[in-house]
Design a protein around this motif. Structure first.
Motif, mmCIF file in Angstrom:
data_model
loop_
_atom_site.group_PDB
_atom_site.id
_atom_site.type_symbol
_atom_site.label_atom_id
_atom_site.label_comp_id
_atom_site.label_asym_id
_atom_site.label_seq_id
_atom_site.Cartn_x
_atom_site.Cartn_y
_atom_site.Cartn_z
ATOM 1 N N ASP A 168 10.255 1.863 2.547
ATOM 2 C CA ASP A 168 10.458 1.433 1.166
ATOM 3 C C ASP A 168 9.478 0.291 0.892
ATOM 4 O OD1 ASP A 168 11.288 0.730 -1.338
ATOM 5 O OD2 ASP A 168 13.212 -0.118 -0.705
ATOM 6 N N THR A 169 8.459 0.574 0.113
ATOM 7 C CA THR A 169 7.447 -0.443 -0.178
ATOM 8 C C THR A 169 7.774 -1.270 -1.410
ATOM 9 O OG1 THR A 169 6.133 1.068 -1.551
ATOM 10 C CG2 THR A 169 5.652 1.016 0.826
ATOM 11 N N ALA A 170 8.913 -1.013 -2.053
ATOM 12 C CA ALA A 170 9.233 -1.731 -3.297
ATOM 13 C C ALA A 170 9.299 -3.246 -3.091
ATOM 14 C CB ALA A 170 10.539 -1.203 -3.883
ATOM 15 N N PRO A 171 9.983 -3.767 -2.059
ATOM 16 C CA PRO A 171 10.003 -5.233 -1.900
ATOM 17 C C PRO A 171 8.612 -5.822 -1.710
ATOM 18 C CG PRO A 171 11.716 -4.205 -0.559
ATOM 19 C CD PRO A 171 10.846 -3.098 -1.060
ATOM 20 N N LEU A 172 7.772 -5.121 -1.004
ATOM 21 C CA LEU A 172 6.426 -5.636 -0.768
ATOM 22 C C LEU A 172 5.602 -5.596 -2.053
ATOM 23 C CD1 LEU A 172 4.913 -6.866 1.542
ATOM 24 C CD2 LEU A 172 4.166 -4.598 2.247
#
Length: 534
Positions: free
Chosen positions: A520-524
């Motif tokens: 999940d790249t959303a936080p980054l």
């Protein structure tokens, strides 16, 4: 054991070394004589000739070692460092002269400042070390940087304790014998004949015996020097000096491996004088607790039966058993570095005597610029394997939402910036979102052969730390490029980068999410999209 008995023992051991060589040469000579006078016939001429050649081949390294023994003292080099006179450093020389007078021995002829966490005396003695010669006192600048004046007095009192007990002359005998034995044993290394191996084994056994025997004498000399020093400066001061010496050794080892050498991989050095002088900054920044932590992290040193110094615990126990004597210990004594005049010039001069010529020719950078350059180079190195793996994975796999077939490779190549270009951070995150991380990218990361057979969760867990470092490297490069990361020169940690608060708090968790089994790249991406002052 008195000095005379110690000298007699040392001479007996050296005589044994000579007798071993002479006995071997005599045995070879007798054997050759018997071969020539008794066994020589026309039918044995070839055998006798071969035996004579073998004898000569064995005799050569024996003679070489004996000659090396006789010339070892003449070839001995003094300590490398800056020679300072009384006009250069009057305060330091005054302390040296005071310590020598209290020990009842003449001051040294030469004072040398070195870059080591050590101090020592040497004497160019003659006649196997029994006749006195010019004395040299070497004092490590890191000791001055990290000790107080009372502690340095303890160091000097210990060294002059050797002088007062005539141990330097005996040490010359011992060390000269060590050099000769080591040289002779080395002469047999690489020998291919059985005869050479046999003679070499005899010298190796004698070398072990000699080293163990002489080390016993050397260790008693060290304890005697401790007692002599304690009578002048006090047992408590000596004990504090020994403990501080261990802490400084650990701190300087850390400094040399991290800060002093930080610019070497990128071909630069810190400003003139800072290769050694930077140690002062680390000591000031870490404080007692930080230095104690460095010492605690240092691997425990194994006792070496050939070390001339007894283990620290043995020396401390001997000091604690002594009756109080001398002045009371002052833990807040003045810093020893105040004894040096123009310490910056001393640090710069020390580099000229301790750094190789090729290192001195390197360009110099201020600490912030040096740390930044090294941090960028490290980040690029961490990121490179992942960027190459993503490029190869993109060329081999279809891109989500794009046409498959022959056009995929060309489109992927265009995405990463054209032929020869490697994917940037955005392209790496896109590859993760496209489902290529596990295992198209991971399979193309470099790994040892034994790890290539891993599959599933085992394979992911093995390679995940390397991918984590690579993503972190890409993020650091991104932040440096945006001017959001600054070099950390606080000296309270390893040289590196200071990140914005949001990144310091959220980066690890965001990278963990991006590299999870279900990425999940959303936080980054949220961190990347946040305003710089968020």
């Amino acid at each position: 054991m008195t000095a005379s008995l110690r000298a007699a023992r040392a001479l007996a051991l050296l005589a044994g070394f000579h007798l071993l060589g002479l006995a071997l040469l005599a045995a070879l000579a007798v054997t050759d004589w018997l071969l020539v006078t008794v066994l020589f016939t026309a039918s044995t001429a070839y055998l006798v000739g071969g035996s004579l050649v073998a004898s000569v081949m064995v005799a050569i390294p024996i003679l070489r070692g004996m000659i090396a023994f006789l010339t070892a003292g003449l070839r001995r080099r003094g300590p490398g460092g800056v020679v300072v006179g009384e006009r250069d450093q009057p305060e330091l020389w005054a302390l040296v002269r005071r310590a020598a007078a209290e020990a009842g021995t003449p001051p040294p002829a030469t004072l040398v400042l070195t870059g080591e966490v050590n101090a020592g005396v040497s004497e160019r003695a003659r006649l196997l070390g029994l006749l006195a010669g010019p004395r040299t006192l070497a004092v490590g600048v890191p000791l001055l940087a990290g000790m107080t004046v009372p502690q340095i007095r303890g160091v000097l009192a210990h060294e002059f304790g050797h002088f007062a007990h005539h141990d330097t002359r005996l040490a010359a005998v011992t060390m000269r014998g060590r050099a000769a034995v080591a040289t002779t044993v080395e002469a047999f290394h690489g020998g291919t004949s059985r005869a050479q191996a046999l003679v070499g084994s005899l010298y190796v056994r004698y070398a072990r015996f000699f080293l163990r025997s002489s080390q016993g004498v050397a260790r008693r000399q060290e304890l005697a020097a401790d007692r002599a020093a304690a009578s002048q400066v006090g047992p408590a001061t000596m004990a504090a000096m020994l403990r501080r010496l261990g802490v400084l050794g650990a701190a300087h080892g850390y400094y040399a491996a991290t800060w002093a050498a930080a610019g070497v991989p990128v071909g630069v050095l810190p400003p003139s004088g800072e290769v050694h002088g930077g140690f002062r900054r680390l000591l000031a920044a870490r404080g007692p607790d930080g230095l104690a932590a460095l010492a605690a992290d240092r691997p425990a040193r194994k006792d070496d039966p050939y070390d001339s110094h007894p283990p620290q615990r043995e020396r401390l126990a001997a000091l604690e058993a002594l009756a109080p004597a001398g002045p009371a210990y002052d833990p807040d004594g003045p810093p020893a570095l105040a004894l040096l005049r123009d310490e910056d010039a001393v640090m710069a001069a020390l580099e000229e005597h301790t750094l190789p010529a090729e290192a001195q020719a390197l360009p110099r950078l201020a600490w912030p610029e040096l740390v930044l350059r090294r941090s960028v180079a490290d980040a690029e190195g961490w990121a490179a394997p992942l960027r190459k793996a993503v490029e190869r994975a993109r060329r081999m796999a279809p891109v989500t939402g794009r046409p498959t077939g022959a056009g995929v490779a060309q489109e992927a190549e265009a995405e990463v910036g054209g032929p020869g270009a490697l994917p940037d951070l955005a392209a790496v995150l896109d590859a993760i979102d496209d489902g290529l991380l596990w295992m198209a990218v991971a399979d193309r990361m470099p790994k040892p052969p034994q790890a290539a057979r891993l599959t599933g969760a085992s394979a992911r867990n093995f390679i995940r730390p390397r991918i984590w470092d690579a993503v972190a490297g890409l993020l650091l490069l991104h932040l440096v490029g945006r001017g959001l990361a600054e070099p950390d020169t606080s000296w309270s940690a390893d040289p590196g980068l200071v990140l914005p608060d949001a990144w310091e708090k959220g980066m690890d968790a965001a990278v963990d999410a991006a590299l999870a089994d279900t990425p999940d790249t959303a936080p980054l991406r949220a961190l990347l999209a946040a305003p710089p002052d968020a």
